[in-house]
Design a protein around this motif. Structure first.
Motif, PDB file in Angstrom:
ATOM      1  N   LYS A 146       0.819  -1.208   0.000  1.00  0.00           N
ATOM      2  CA  LYS A 146       0.000   0.000   0.000  1.00  0.00           C
ATOM      3  C   LYS A 146       0.855   1.260   0.000  1.00  0.00           C
ATOM      4  CE  LYS A 146      -4.096  -1.982   2.208  1.00  0.00           C
ATOM      5  NZ  LYS A 146      -5.152  -1.767   3.220  1.00  0.00           N
ATOM      6  N   VAL A 147       0.395   2.242  -0.767  1.00  0.00           N
ATOM      7  CA  VAL A 147       1.025   3.553  -0.818  1.00  0.00           C
ATOM      8  C   VAL A 147      -0.080   4.594  -0.662  1.00  0.00           C
ATOM      9  CG1 VAL A 147       2.343   5.205  -2.196  1.00  0.00           C
ATOM     10  CG2 VAL A 147       2.884   2.759  -2.329  1.00  0.00           C
ATOM     11  N   GLY A 148       0.049   5.452   0.335  1.00  0.00           N
ATOM     12  CA  GLY A 148      -0.961   6.468   0.555  1.00  0.00           C
ATOM     13  C   GLY A 148      -2.334   5.900   0.830  1.00  0.00           C
ATOM     14  N   GLY A 149      -2.363   4.730   1.480  1.00  0.00           N
ATOM     15  CA  GLY A 149      -3.638   4.090   1.800  1.00  0.00           C
ATOM     16  C   GLY A 149      -4.254   3.325   0.651  1.00  0.00           C
ATOM     17  N   GLN A 150      -3.631   3.357  -0.531  1.00  0.00           N
ATOM     18  CA  GLN A 150      -4.155   2.668  -1.708  1.00  0.00           C
ATOM     19  C   GLN A 150      -3.321   1.427  -1.995  1.00  0.00           C
ATOM     20  OE1 GLN A 150      -4.056   4.985  -5.287  1.00  0.00           O
ATOM     21  NE2 GLN A 150      -4.993   3.404  -6.562  1.00  0.00           N
ATOM     22  N   THR A 151      -3.984   0.313  -2.279  1.00  0.00           N
ATOM     23  CA  THR A 151      -3.275  -0.906  -2.651  1.00  0.00           C
ATOM     24  C   THR A 151      -2.778  -0.774  -4.079  1.00  0.00           C
ATOM     25  OG1 THR A 151      -4.594  -2.283  -1.159  1.00  0.00           O
ATOM     26  CG2 THR A 151      -3.484  -3.397  -2.975  1.00  0.00           C
TER      27      THR A 151
END
Length: 204
Positions: free
Chosen positions: A69-74
């Motif tokens: 995950k990056v910035g809460g996005q998978t």
């Protein structure tokens, strides 16, 4: 699924976390988190495998993996499926292709790879798939300075004593110098099905 069973599944699948990290490094991503997930499916009927039997309702398949995950996005998902029967109460569809790669972007890519066994292959001959990457890497390992290093100095994060004491590290070093056992691990799992998904954000 009990917490103990989930913990065991995470231990079995820990090696696939490394693959997510490597993909992230290749894409110049810094993950905020790499999240584990898993679920089990049960046999829809009594199963006789010849070497063991499973009652209806017994856990007969595992599907799990890791989400980067990056910035809460998978942005990276790696999923592995291990099964002992296709006849599952939960109705899972199990891919005939051993590897399935999906890249979501412009354009998107959907690639499948199926390994074709030789007619004479038996159950453990599928282990060749596991052995080939390691065997093929031998010349590079031999040429690398790391060939003389043990677990504690090779940068391998996920060896069993990665977070242990210096005594544990020395124990790992000692094991790294021991000759490998000639006894092959007993396994009768079907070939693993692996699905890797890269979200569009991972390509930007």
């Amino acid at each position: 699924m009990t917490p103990q069973l989930a913990e065991r599944a995470q231990a079995w699948l820990i090696l696939f976390r490394d693959a997510v990290e490597r993909i992230g490094a290749a894409l110049d991503l810094t993950f905020d988190d790499i999240e584990f997930f898993c679920e089990y499916a049960t046999a829809a009927e009594n199963v006789d495998l010849g070497w063991m039997g499973m009652d209806k309702g017994t856990n007969a398949a595992l599907r799990g993996g890791w989400r980067g995950k990056v910035g809460g996005q998978t942005v990276v998902i790696l999923t592995v499926v291990w099964y002992l029967t296709r006849n599952l109460a939960e109705g899972w569809e199990i891919d005939d292709d051993q590897y399935h790669l999906v890249v979501q972007g412009e354009p998107s890519i959907d690639t499948r790879m199926r390994l074709i066994p030789e007619p004479h292959w038996k159950n453990h001959d599928w282990d060749i798939m596991t052995a080939l990457p390691a065997v093929s890497a031998v010349p590079q390992i031999k040429a690398s300075p790391l060939a003389c290093s043990g677990f504690s100095t090779s940068g391998c994060r996920w060896h069993p004593w990665a977070n242990g004491t210096a005594r544990g590290a020395r124990r790992a070093e000692g094991l790294s110098r021991q000759a490998p056992s000639s006894r092959a691990p007993a396994t009768n799992r079907k070939p693993a099905r692996t699905v890797l998904r890269l979200a569009a954000a991972s390509l930007r």
